[in-house]
Motif scaffolding. Structure first.
Motif, PDB file in Angstrom:
ATOM      1  N   ALA A   1       0.809  -1.106   0.081  1.00 17.58           N
ATOM      2  CA  ALA A   1       0.183   0.064   0.109  1.00 17.58           C
ATOM      3  C   ALA A   1       0.722   1.208   0.049  1.00 17.58           C
ATOM      4  CB  ALA A   1      -0.956  -0.129   1.035  1.00 17.58           C
ATOM      5  N   ARG A   2       0.531   2.534  -0.322  1.00 13.88           N
ATOM      6  CA  ARG A   2       1.058   3.597  -0.193  1.00 13.88           C
ATOM      7  C   ARG A   2       0.642   4.641   0.830  1.00 13.88           C
ATOM      8  NH1 ARG A   2       4.658   3.109  -4.626  1.00 13.88           N
ATOM      9  NH2 ARG A   2       3.761   2.292  -6.273  1.00 13.88           N
ATOM     10  N   TYR A   3       1.724   5.350   1.083  1.00 11.15           N
ATOM     11  CA  TYR A   3       1.617   6.526   2.265  1.00 11.15           C
ATOM     12  C   TYR A   3       0.615   7.603   1.697  1.00 11.15           C
ATOM     13  CZ  TYR A   3       5.467   4.052   4.513  1.00 11.15           C
ATOM     14  OH  TYR A   3       6.111   3.451   5.298  1.00 11.15           O
ATOM     15  N   PRO A   4      -0.032   8.345   2.717  1.00 12.05           N
ATOM     16  CA  PRO A   4      -0.781   9.375   2.289  1.00 12.05           C
ATOM     17  C   PRO A   4       0.358  10.586   1.528  1.00 12.05           C
ATOM     18  CG  PRO A   4      -1.284   8.956   4.543  1.00 12.05           C
ATOM     19  CD  PRO A   4      -0.051   8.315   4.145  1.00 12.05           C
ATOM     20  N   GLY A   5      -0.269  10.983   0.402  1.00  7.49           N
ATOM     21  CA  GLY A   5       0.460  11.888  -0.333  1.00  7.49           C
ATOM     22  C   GLY A   5       1.275  11.275  -1.504  1.00  7.49           C
ATOM     23  N   GLU A   6       1.406  10.125  -1.487  1.00  6.37           N
ATOM     24  CA  GLU A   6       2.170   9.340  -2.703  1.00  6.37           C
ATOM     25  C   GLU A   6       1.396   9.232  -3.822  1.00  6.37           C
ATOM     26  OE1 GLU A   6       5.503   7.031  -0.214  1.00  6.37           O
ATOM     27  OE2 GLU A   6       3.701   5.832  -1.064  1.00  6.37           O
ATOM     28  N   ILE A   7       1.945   9.249  -4.822  1.00  5.40           N
ATOM     29  CA  ILE A   7       1.160   8.661  -6.271  1.00  5.40           C
ATOM     30  C   ILE A   7       0.461   7.527  -5.930  1.00  5.40           C
ATOM     31  CG2 ILE A   7       1.343   8.225  -8.671  1.00  5.40           C
ATOM     32  CD1 ILE A   7       3.808   9.915  -8.611  1.00  5.40           C
ATOM     33  N   ASN A   8      -0.958   7.252  -6.366  1.00  5.50           N
ATOM     34  CA  ASN A   8      -1.617   6.039  -6.093  1.00  5.50           C
ATOM     35  C   ASN A   8      -2.052   5.896  -4.431  1.00  5.50           C
ATOM     36  OD1 ASN A   8      -1.705   5.483  -9.090  1.00  5.50           O
ATOM     37  ND2 ASN A   8       0.341   4.258  -8.785  1.00  5.50           N
ATOM     38  N   GLU A   9      -1.903   7.135  -3.747  1.00  8.10           N
ATOM     39  CA  GLU A   9      -2.262   6.665  -2.304  1.00  8.10           C
ATOM     40  C   GLU A   9      -3.539   6.058  -2.293  1.00  8.10           C
ATOM     41  OE1 GLU A   9      -2.593  10.467  -0.491  1.00  8.10           O
ATOM     42  OE2 GLU A   9      -3.951  11.390  -1.647  1.00  8.10           O
ATOM     43  N   LEU A  10      -3.881   5.575  -1.288  1.00  9.05           N
ATOM     44  CA  LEU A  10      -5.351   4.983  -0.842  1.00  9.05           C
ATOM     45  C   LEU A  10      -5.502   3.693  -1.871  1.00  9.05           C
ATOM     46  CD1 LEU A  10      -7.369   8.402  -0.113  1.00  9.05           C
ATOM     47  CD2 LEU A  10      -5.961   7.025   1.458  1.00  9.05           C
TER      48      LEU A  10
END
Length: 528
Positions: free
Chosen positions: A180-189
């Motif tokens: 999964a991605r962190y908040p603010g990264e590309i493709n977050e959530l």
């Protein structure tokens, strides 16, 4: 004998140890995979120096809560190959300073693995989000709908395999199982799960059969989208490796979470204390009056009736019951009342739904991008324009051909070249009387996991004898015998096949009839 057994055990131990042994090159690749060694070096053929390699091993051992030696011992090798999260191990970096700005979020499950129950996965995801609801002011709600509606979900959940438009490539069983991605990264959530894993669904964070506990993994990955990094605590839900047993969110990590999402309190929170597990009710699915279509794919059998379906696995266990087709098959048109026919096209690995004069191609449980909104014409299957609907489609193991039934006629196609050209000298369609004993019009037909051919009609089914080209019994069986739904009420009259081999092809019946007739005549004449 005892010496022989000891020798065999010793050999087995040596084989097991050698199978686990990683050479320097393999170890470097895995260390690069999780950013312990700069992956950019791989592009121009630069290997890590001895000092860089040793430091990478030491960093891994620190993250994995192992004895820090800098040597690639057995415990370290084991950590490198164990099932784990695909995010890099950035435990030395500071935690995210900002979390998600929204407090009420929706999540949507876009794609499911074939081998798992939709309801099991939805239950696990709901429990995983509930874990974090107890620790934060965030609230999560599942969004259900078709593909377009699911795009509106804040958090996207997908089961996929191999390369899936993401740099973290899945590697079948083991290795990376989710990321999964962190908040603010590309493709977050976005949360991606490897569909090739053997998933378990216990809500205590542990499995007894060696499968990977989906609940534990989901809780971990949701932690990432909230902003939490990996932990060096092997008992933490944010530990990068997914073992067995209970896990918790330690106080220091709760403190970090509380800075992102102030809740004002620190509570004891473990996986098996976060949900109350209740036994699922016994199957209460009444059998429908008829089955419209049956699909067999990946050793799962799906039964369709009107706009809902249920499914059973190869062991006869119900994996889905009374589920809307729209809750699983994303992309089906909403203006339909039933599925006419469905089958799995093996060469293209696609599911084909027939609805009226149209058909729809699906990749897994999502409509294929090549299928227009209104579907494609069934004439692509070399059917004449006069055919208004397909009654059944099945792949026959006897000759590896696919058969399409409409009314009292049937067509045969070769799946390898069906959309390329239609034969000009075809002897099809042919009359269904060839399939002796099959009741018309057919509701559904399919070849089972055990490669037996079945025909369904009005709540009953017949098994077909490929060699005799006839149904195997005069009296059909109730669909409840096959599909695990609750039986029809007693007293339902079963249709009798008028062309069963028991009637037409058994000479013993004819002989018995002659004998009875002879003795009847003798008995009557004795009175004269």
């Amino acid at each position: 004998m005892s010496k022989l057994l000891s020798a065999l055990m010793l050999c087995g131990l040596i084989i097991c140890q050698s199978a686990l042994a990683l050479d320097r090159y393999e170890a470097e690749l895995l260390l690069q995979k999780y950013d312990y060694i700069r992956s950019s070096w791989l592009e121009y053929g630069r290997n890590a120096t001895e000092e860089e390699y040793t430091q990478a091993v030491r960093d891994l051992q620190f993250t994995a809560n192992l004895t820090v030696t800098g040597l690639l011992d057995n415990a370290t090798q084991q950590r490198l190959v164990e099932p784990r999260c695909g995010r890099s191990d950035d435990v030395s970096f500071p935690h995210k300073k900002t979390g998600l700005s929204q407090r009420n979020l929706t999540f949507g499950i876009f794609r499911y693995p074939w081998s798992s129950s939709v309801s099991d996965i939805r239950d696990v995801m709901a429990a995983a989000f509930a874990f974090w609801e107890k620790l934060t002011p965030l609230r999560f709600t599942e969004l259900i709908g078709n593909s377009e509606e699911l795009k509106m979900a804040d958090i996207t959940i997908v089961f996929d395999s191999g390369y899936h438009d993401d740099s973290r490539i899945f590697d079948d069983e083991g290795g990376i199982v989710a990321h999964a991605r962190y908040p603010g990264e590309i493709n977050e959530l976005q949360i991606h799960f490897d569909s090739k894993e053997k998933w378990g669904f216990n809500l205590n964070g542990s499995e007894d059969d060696g499968s990977i506990n989906l609940y534990r993994v989901a809780v971990h990955e949701i932690g990432h989208i909230l902003g939490l990094r990996h932990s060096t605590n092997p008992h933490s839900v944010m530990f990068a490796w997914f073992g067995q047993g209970n896990a918790l969110l330690p106080e220091d990590e709760q403190t970090t979470l509380n800075k992102l999402y102030p809740s004002g309190e620190i509570i004891e929170m473990t996986l098996n204390h976060s949900t109350v597990t209740t036994p699922k009710p016994a199957l209460g699915l009444p059998c429908p009056k008829s089955v419209d279509a049956v699909l067999v794919v990946q050793r799962q059998t799906f039964f369709f009736s009107n706009d809902w379906f249920w499914s059973i696995n190869a062991n006869g266990i119900v994996t889905e019951q009374n589920t809307s087709i729209y809750a699983y098959w994303y992309g089906l048109p909403f203006n339909i009342s039933k599925i006419d026919a469905v089958y799995y096209h093996k060469p293209q690995q696609k599911v084909v739904f027939f609805i009226g004069k149209k058909y729809y191609l699906f990749q897994s449980n999502r409509i294929h991008p090549s299928t227009p909104a209104g579907g494609r014409p069934i004439a692509d299957f070399c059917l004449p324009n006069s055919v208004n609907k397909v009654d059944a489609v099945f792949f026959w193991e006897h000759n590896k051909m696919t058969y399409i039934i409409s009314g009292n006629m049937y067509w045969r196609i070769n799946d390898e070249n069906y959309l390329q050209s239609c034969p000009t000298d075809s002897t099809y369609p042919r009359d269904m009387s060839v399939w002796r004993g099959v009741q018309l019009p057919v509701d559904a037909a399919f070849t089972s996991v055990t490669k037996e051919l079945y025909f369904f009609k009005n709540g009953f089914y017949w098994m077909f004898n490929d060699t005799e080209m006839s149904v195997t019994q005069v009296q059909p069986k109730l669909i409840s015998d096959w599909s695990k739904c609750l039986p029809l009420r007693t007293g339902v009259k079963r249709p009798i096949s008028t062309t069963s081999p028991d009637v037409n092809s058994s000479p013993s019946l004819c002989i018995c009839a002659v004998i009875v007739y002879f003795f009847t005549i003798v008995y009557i004449l004795s009175y004269f």
